[in-house]
Design a protein around this motif. Structure first.
Motif, mmCIF file in Angstrom:
data_model
loop_
_atom_site.group_PDB
_atom_site.id
_atom_site.type_symbol
_atom_site.label_atom_id
_atom_site.label_comp_id
_atom_site.label_asym_id
_atom_site.label_seq_id
_atom_site.Cartn_x
_atom_site.Cartn_y
_atom_site.Cartn_z
ATOM 1 N N ASP A 106 18.726 -12.803 -9.019
ATOM 2 C CA ASP A 106 20.130 -12.897 -9.420
ATOM 3 C C ASP A 106 20.287 -12.776 -10.933
ATOM 4 O O ASP A 106 21.252 -12.185 -11.416
ATOM 5 N N SER A 107 19.344 -13.330 -11.690
ATOM 6 C CA SER A 107 19.445 -13.321 -13.143
ATOM 7 C C SER A 107 19.427 -11.904 -13.699
ATOM 8 O O SER A 107 20.147 -11.588 -14.651
ATOM 9 N N LEU A 108 18.599 -11.044 -13.125
ATOM 10 C CA LEU A 108 18.442 -9.699 -13.666
ATOM 11 C C LEU A 108 19.069 -8.625 -12.783
ATOM 12 O O LEU A 108 18.781 -7.443 -12.943
ATOM 13 N N ALA A 109 19.936 -9.037 -11.870
ATOM 14 C CA ALA A 109 20.631 -8.060 -11.022
ATOM 15 C C ALA A 109 21.433 -7.101 -11.898
ATOM 16 O O ALA A 109 22.192 -7.516 -12.777
ATOM 17 N N GLY A 110 21.253 -5.809 -11.677
ATOM 18 C CA GLY A 110 21.952 -4.802 -12.455
ATOM 19 C C GLY A 110 21.326 -4.523 -13.804
ATOM 20 O O GLY A 110 21.756 -3.599 -14.518
ATOM 21 N N ARG A 111 20.320 -5.306 -14.173
ATOM 22 C CA ARG A 111 19.671 -5.141 -15.476
ATOM 23 C C ARG A 111 18.225 -4.694 -15.344
ATOM 24 O O ARG A 111 17.608 -4.317 -16.329
ATOM 25 N N MET A 112 17.649 -4.799 -14.136
ATOM 26 C CA MET A 112 16.224 -4.557 -13.957
ATOM 27 C C MET A 112 15.957 -3.566 -12.833
ATOM 28 O O MET A 112 16.550 -3.666 -11.757
ATOM 29 N N ALA A 113 15.064 -2.620 -13.092
ATOM 30 C CA ALA A 113 14.550 -1.716 -12.069
ATOM 31 C C ALA A 113 13.152 -2.177 -11.695
ATOM 32 O O ALA A 113 12.334 -2.474 -12.574
ATOM 33 N N VAL A 114 12.872 -2.268 -10.403
ATOM 34 C CA VAL A 114 11.554 -2.690 -9.915
ATOM 35 C C VAL A 114 10.817 -1.469 -9.382
ATOM 36 O O VAL A 114 11.313 -0.767 -8.495
ATOM 37 N N VAL A 115 9.630 -1.215 -9.928
ATOM 38 C CA VAL A 115 8.800 -0.092 -9.495
ATOM 39 C C VAL A 115 7.546 -0.660 -8.846
ATOM 40 O O VAL A 115 6.719 -1.284 -9.521
ATOM 41 N N PRO A 116 7.378 -0.501 -7.534
ATOM 42 C CA PRO A 116 6.174 -1.043 -6.883
ATOM 43 C C PRO A 116 4.936 -0.232 -7.230
ATOM 44 O O PRO A 116 5.001 0.991 -7.393
ATOM 45 N N LEU A 117 3.815 -0.928 -7.388
ATOM 46 C CA LEU A 117 2.540 -0.251 -7.643
ATOM 47 C C LEU A 117 1.457 -0.954 -6.841
ATOM 48 O O LEU A 117 1.016 -2.044 -7.183
ATOM 49 N N LEU A 118 1.040 -0.317 -5.765
ATOM 50 C CA LEU A 118 -0.046 -0.816 -4.931
ATOM 51 C C LEU A 118 -1.362 -0.178 -5.391
ATOM 52 O O LEU A 118 -1.350 0.721 -6.252
ATOM 53 N N PRO A 119 -2.506 -0.624 -4.874
ATOM 54 C CA PRO A 119 -3.770 0.065 -5.193
ATOM 55 C C PRO A 119 -3.676 1.556 -4.886
ATOM 56 O O PRO A 119 -2.755 2.015 -4.216
ATOM 57 N N PHE A 120 -4.630 2.317 -5.389
ATOM 58 C CA PHE A 120 -4.583 3.771 -5.275
ATOM 59 C C PHE A 120 -4.283 4.232 -3.849
ATOM 60 O O PHE A 120 -4.888 3.756 -2.882
ATOM 61 N N ALA A 121 -3.371 5.175 -3.729
ATOM 62 C CA ALA A 121 -3.184 5.908 -2.480
ATOM 63 C C ALA A 121 -4.230 7.021 -2.421
ATOM 64 O O ALA A 121 -4.723 7.494 -3.450
ATOM 65 N N GLN A 122 -4.546 7.446 -1.209
ATOM 66 C CA GLN A 122 -5.500 8.548 -1.076
ATOM 67 C C GLN A 122 -4.980 9.824 -1.744
ATOM 68 O O GLN A 122 -5.757 10.603 -2.282
ATOM 69 N N SER A 123 -3.667 10.027 -1.739
ATOM 70 C CA SER A 123 -3.125 11.220 -2.393
ATOM 71 C C SER A 123 -3.290 11.148 -3.905
ATOM 72 O O SER A 123 -3.381 12.188 -4.574
ATOM 73 N N GLU A 124 -3.357 9.942 -4.475
ATOM 74 C CA GLU A 124 -3.641 9.812 -5.910
ATOM 75 C C GLU A 124 -5.117 10.071 -6.176
ATOM 76 O O GLU A 124 -5.475 10.778 -7.127
ATOM 77 N N ILE A 125 -5.979 9.517 -5.347
ATOM 78 C CA ILE A 125 -7.413 9.721 -5.511
ATOM 79 C C ILE A 125 -7.771 11.200 -5.358
ATOM 80 O O ILE A 125 -8.585 11.742 -6.117
ATOM 81 N N GLN A 126 -7.130 11.870 -4.387
ATOM 82 C CA GLN A 126 -7.440 13.267 -4.099
ATOM 83 C C GLN A 126 -6.601 14.253 -4.923
ATOM 84 O O GLN A 126 -6.783 15.468 -4.798
ATOM 85 N N SER A 127 -5.665 13.741 -5.728
ATOM 86 C CA SER A 127 -4.765 14.580 -6.533
ATOM 87 C C SER A 127 -3.987 15.570 -5.663
ATOM 88 O O SER A 127 -3.896 16.769 -5.966
ATOM 89 N N THR A 128 -3.433 15.056 -4.565
ATOM 90 C CA THR A 128 -2.597 15.868 -3.681
ATOM 91 C C THR A 128 -1.145 15.400 -3.801
ATOM 92 O O THR A 128 -0.874 14.323 -4.336
ATOM 93 N N PRO A 129 -0.179 16.197 -3.324
ATOM 94 C CA PRO A 129 1.233 15.877 -3.573
ATOM 95 C C PRO A 129 1.703 14.534 -3.013
ATOM 96 O O PRO A 129 2.529 13.859 -3.616
ATOM 97 N N GLY A 130 1.217 14.125 -1.832
ATOM 98 C CA GLY A 130 1.646 12.856 -1.266
ATOM 99 C C GLY A 130 3.116 12.855 -0.882
ATOM 100 O O GLY A 130 3.841 11.896 -1.148
ATOM 101 N N ARG A 131 3.555 13.911 -0.204
ATOM 102 C CA ARG A 131 4.973 14.053 0.142
ATOM 103 C C ARG A 131 5.194 14.096 1.653
ATOM 104 O O ARG A 131 6.187 14.660 2.123
ATOM 105 N N LEU A 132 4.306 13.504 2.404
ATOM 106 C CA LEU A 132 4.407 13.572 3.862
ATOM 107 C C LEU A 132 5.765 13.095 4.366
ATOM 108 O O LEU A 132 6.412 13.774 5.167
ATOM 109 N N LEU A 133 6.217 11.934 3.943
ATOM 110 C CA LEU A 133 7.467 11.379 4.458
ATOM 111 C C LEU A 133 8.659 12.250 4.077
ATOM 112 O O LEU A 133 9.542 12.518 4.902
#
Length: 417
Positions: free
Chosen positions: A123-150
């Motif tokens: 609530d404090s940062l609503a409208g003021r903050m963008a959240v960008v999720p970052l999980l461990p490496f995806a296989q498309s990052e490791i393999q340097s592929t587009p990763g656009r399946l969805l």
């Protein structure tokens, strides 16, 4: 004996352009994900010389931030604040600062706990903050592929296997390695296991204390082991708690904490008025298959002969890869699962804002039968024209049709498309 070379170059993160775009138009940007997923590395890459780096893993800095948060933030024009969940007191001070000076890109935060689930902070940062999720490496990052399946599936494209499919032992080893950068640098299973065991101990010994007051902290390692054995199954807090002498309510609270720390992820049940007898219980997954394998003490030799046990590991791997693909998609996608009391199911249902649906079923075997599509056919009938595609992802190297908009396809489709 080694089963994979350690990465030799810096792997480009798909989240980088998203962070850079957010810094150009939003006052506060939070990179959120588990410890050791690469948040600090990414923050340093995009921060620039005009944005000093402040880490709350430093004891002196942490004490200063907790003691006088307003004074700590006062006078800072721009900054990277690393591991901000360690001093949540800073959030209100940051809000006050960016309300006085609303220039974009003032604060780039990293957090190893999902701060967006804390109402006061959200609530404090609503409208003021963008959240960008970052999980461990995806296989498309490791393999340097587009990763656009969805994106490609929702755009109506037919799935195609490509030339670099991964099957058999190569697929098994890919799943066992997982995606944590530090684990991938270790070239033997034993070295990776040792790192992951130390990693879990660090999270449970220190990070839990930063976000919650827990009376029975010593129960968490055992609870995590119990959850690992139930990966890919329906959540049952009563059963989890009974194993450890905890009440159902306490077990639910502890599971929620582990989810906030990005160790596990529960998929909510999908619902539809046209279908009866749907199970209304979430499903449990781990966000890194290498970590899950370590907790379960799963090794390649045993899993080769035990497809049922490998199947649970594989399903969490697929769920994690899909979540990563969604994290850099322009589409806003929601995830759920489908199961009836007759045991018909779809492991993952992905829905866009228009209500269109992609269904994913996961099989560890190389052979797929028509009966494996029962849940997907029920889903297709229930949503009608909103059904985009139904896939059974399995250990194979080609796409096989099983009806209109229904195909069996290689698991490596997750990173080859």
């Amino acid at each position: 004996m080694t089963d994979s070379p350690p990465p030799k170059k810096l792997i480009e993160r798909k989240a980088r352009p998203i962070v850079e775009t957010a810094l150009a138009d939003t006052r506060v940007v939070l990179i959120a994900g588990p410890r050791q997923a690469g948040k600090t590395t990414l923050a340093r890459q995009v921060s620039g010389s005009d944005r000093p780096f402040i880490t709350l893993d430093d004891v002196g800095t942490l004490n200063a931030a907790r003691t006088d948060p307003i004074g700590f933030i006062r006078g800072i024009k721009r900054a990277v604040i690393d591991e901000v969940q360690r001093a949540p007191e800073l959030i209100l001070a940051i809000k006050e600062s960016v309300d006085r000076d609303d220039e974009p890109g003032r604060f780039l935060l990293t957090g190893s706990a999902n701060l967006a689930t804390v109402p006061v902070i959200a609530d404090s940062l609503a409208g003021r903050m963008a959240v960008v999720p970052l999980l461990p490496f995806a296989q498309s990052e490791i393999q340097s592929t587009p990763g656009r399946l969805l994106d490609r599936l929702f755009a109506g494209e037919e799935p195609s296997a490509g030339e670099d499919t991964v099957i058999g032992d190569d697929l098994l080893l890919t799943v066992l390695r997982g995606g944590y950068p530090e684990a991938l640098r270790r070239s033997t299973p034993g070295r990776r296991t040792a790192w992951l065991e130390d990693y879990v101990k660090l999270i449970l010994d220190r990070d839990v204390r930063d976000i919650a007051n827990i009376d029975q902290l010593d129960r968490l390692p055992r609870l995590l082991d119990v959850l690992a054995e139930h990966a890919g199954q329906l959540v049952n807090h009563s059963s989890f708690g009974a194993t450890l002498g905890l009440s159902s309510i306490t077990a639910q609270k502890y599971v929620a904490i582990l989810e906030r720390l990005f160790l596990i992820r529960t998929l909510v049940p999908w619902s539809n008025n046209r279908l009866n007898r749907l199970v209304k219980t979430p499903k449990l997954h781990f966000l890194d298959s290498g970590l899950l394998a370590t907790l379960r003490e799963d090794e390649a030799d045993a899993l080769r002969d035990n497809k049922t046990r490998f199947g649970a590991l594989l399903e969490s791997f697929v769920v994690s890869e899909l979540l990563k693909l969604a994290s850099w998609s322009d589409r806003r996608l929601s995830f759920s699962h489908y199961r009836t009391r007759d045991q018909d199911e779809v492991d993952v249902i992905i829905e866009d804002r228009r209500g269109r649906v992609v269904g994913i079923e996961v099989k560890a075997s190389a052979t797929v039968k028509s009966d494996d599509f029962r849940g997907l056919r029920q889903l297709q009938d229930a949503v009608g024209d909103r059904f985009v595609r139904g896939l059974v992802l399995h250990d194979h190297d080609r796409v096989t049709p099983f009806g209109e908009k229904l195909q069996a396809a290689p698991l490596s489709l997750l990173w080859t498309m």
